[in-house]
Motif scaffolding. Structure first.
Motif, PDB file in Angstrom:
ATOM      1  N   UNK A  68      -1.354  27.733  22.859  1.00 20.08           N
ATOM      2  CA  UNK A  68      -1.754  28.223  24.172  1.00 20.08           C
ATOM      3  C   UNK A  68      -0.937  27.540  25.258  1.00 20.08           C
ATOM      4  N   UNK A  69      -0.187  28.329  26.031  1.00 17.09           N
ATOM      5  CA  UNK A  69       0.521  27.837  27.209  1.00 17.09           C
ATOM      6  C   UNK A  69      -0.091  28.561  28.399  1.00 17.09           C
ATOM      7  N   UNK A  70      -0.748  27.825  29.271  1.00 15.71           N
ATOM      8  CA  UNK A  70      -1.414  28.438  30.419  1.00 15.71           C
ATOM      9  C   UNK A  70      -0.396  29.144  31.313  1.00 15.71           C
ATOM     10  N   UNK A  71      -0.781  30.271  31.912  1.00 16.65           N
ATOM     11  CA  UNK A  71       0.144  30.979  32.811  1.00 16.65           C
ATOM     12  C   UNK A  71       0.513  30.111  34.010  1.00 16.65           C
ATOM     13  N   UNK A  73       1.123  29.315  37.742  1.00 18.04           N
ATOM     14  CA  UNK A  73       0.438  29.859  38.906  1.00 18.04           C
ATOM     15  C   UNK A  73       1.360  30.638  39.835  1.00 18.04           C
ATOM     16  N   UNK A  74       2.589  30.192  40.026  1.00 20.83           N
ATOM     17  CA  UNK A  74       3.525  30.885  40.904  1.00 20.83           C
ATOM     18  C   UNK A  74       4.357  31.923  40.153  1.00 20.83           C
ATOM     19  N   UNK A  75       4.005  32.222  38.910  1.00 22.43           N
ATOM     20  CA  UNK A  75       4.830  33.087  38.083  1.00 22.43           C
ATOM     21  C   UNK A  75       4.599  34.567  38.273  1.00 22.43           C
ATOM     22  N   UNK A  76       3.495  34.993  38.799  1.00 23.92           N
ATOM     23  CA  UNK A  76       3.046  36.375  38.982  1.00 23.92           C
ATOM     24  C   UNK A  76       3.465  37.316  37.849  1.00 23.92           C
ATOM     25  N   UNK A  77       4.378  38.260  38.051  1.00 26.33           N
ATOM     26  CA  UNK A  77       4.690  39.279  37.038  1.00 26.33           C
ATOM     27  C   UNK A  77       5.484  38.740  35.864  1.00 26.33           C
ATOM     28  N   UNK A  78       6.057  37.549  35.991  1.00 26.52           N
ATOM     29  CA  UNK A  78       6.893  37.017  34.920  1.00 26.52           C
ATOM     30  C   UNK A  78       6.087  36.264  33.870  1.00 26.52           C
ATOM     31  N   UNK A  79       4.795  36.060  34.101  1.00 28.64           N
ATOM     32  CA  UNK A  79       3.953  35.351  33.132  1.00 28.64           C
ATOM     33  C   UNK A  79       3.788  36.176  31.863  1.00 28.64           C
ATOM     34  N   UNK A  80       3.769  35.500  30.743  1.00 32.88           N
ATOM     35  CA  UNK A  80       3.579  36.139  29.440  1.00 32.88           C
ATOM     36  C   UNK A  80       2.166  35.851  28.954  1.00 32.88           C
ATOM     37  N   UNK A  81       1.799  36.499  27.842  1.00 38.06           N
ATOM     38  CA  UNK A  81       0.499  36.267  27.218  1.00 38.06           C
ATOM     39  C   UNK A  81       0.426  34.799  26.767  1.00 38.06           C
ATOM     40  N   UNK A  82      -0.647  34.076  27.108  1.00 38.22           N
ATOM     41  CA  UNK A  82      -0.714  32.641  26.784  1.00 38.22           C
ATOM     42  C   UNK A  82      -0.683  32.323  25.286  1.00 38.22           C
ATOM     43  N   UNK A  83      -1.165  33.219  24.423  1.00 39.94           N
ATOM     44  CA  UNK A  83      -1.226  32.936  22.988  1.00 39.94           C
ATOM     45  C   UNK A  83      -0.261  33.780  22.162  1.00 39.94           C
ATOM     46  N   UNK A  84       0.773  34.321  22.777  1.00 42.11           N
ATOM     47  CA  UNK A  84       1.702  35.172  22.024  1.00 42.11           C
ATOM     48  C   UNK A  84       2.464  34.358  20.983  1.00 42.11           C
ATOM     49  N   UNK A  85       2.875  34.992  19.876  1.00 43.43           N
ATOM     50  CA  UNK A  85       3.705  34.273  18.892  1.00 43.43           C
ATOM     51  C   UNK A  85       5.077  33.967  19.499  1.00 43.43           C
TER      52      UNK A  85
END
Length: 157
Positions: A68-71, A73-85
């Motif tokens: 788990x990598x938390x999103x 905060x300033x990433x908006x649309x560039x954030x990925x799913x926190x638990x993706x492989x």
């Protein structure tokens, strides 16, 4: 002149403490990890968790699952799913060797820690064999005995 080894500082960002309790770590390997920019920024802040994470080989690639990598905060649309492989970067020969051990001998591949080596994010993974309940009790008893010996030595001197 500073040698390249001295220049690379290692900063541990997360440890999987449960791994040493649940498994016997037979071998340790270092792997790179494929991340997006916002994930790296989030790791720099220390917002990641290795609990319940594991690695597997799929289509010749080593993947880390359930990390788990938390999103950011300033990433908006560039954030990925926190638990993706996420793909781990190792030599194909090492990946195939690990895959053979997992398939034949009943080992598991468990991430032990995530750290920065210079500016790169690295993952220490371990080739592990599961502990039985009596193994866990024995290692807890050994840890307690060591703690008592250290206390006795400290009081004596």
């Amino acid at each position: 002149m500073v040698s390249p080894l001295e220049k690379e500082s290692v900063r541990v960002m997360a440890r999987n403490r449960e791994a040493h309790h649940e498994y016997f770590v037979e071998e340790e390997f270092e792997a790179g990890i494929e991340l997006s920019g916002t994930e790296v920024k989030s790791i720099r802040k220390g917002t990641l968790n290795l609990k319940d994470s594991w690695c597997g080989v799929k289509n010749g690639e080593l993947l880390i699952n359930q990390m788990h990598i938390s999103p950011y905060e300033q990433g908006n649309i560039f954030n990925k799913d926190p638990r993706r492989p996420r793909r781990l970067l190792m030599h194909k020969r090492e990946i195939m060797r690990l895959y053979g051990k997992v398939k034949q001998d009943g080992y598991s591949i468990i991430p032990l820690s995530v750290y920065f080596k210079g500016s790169r994010v690295k993952v220490k993974i371990g080739l592990c064999k599961g502990k039985k309940l009596y193994d866990k009790r024995q290692s807890a008893a050994e840890r307690d005995a060591k703690r008592q010996m250290d206390r006795a030595m400290k009081e004596r001197y």
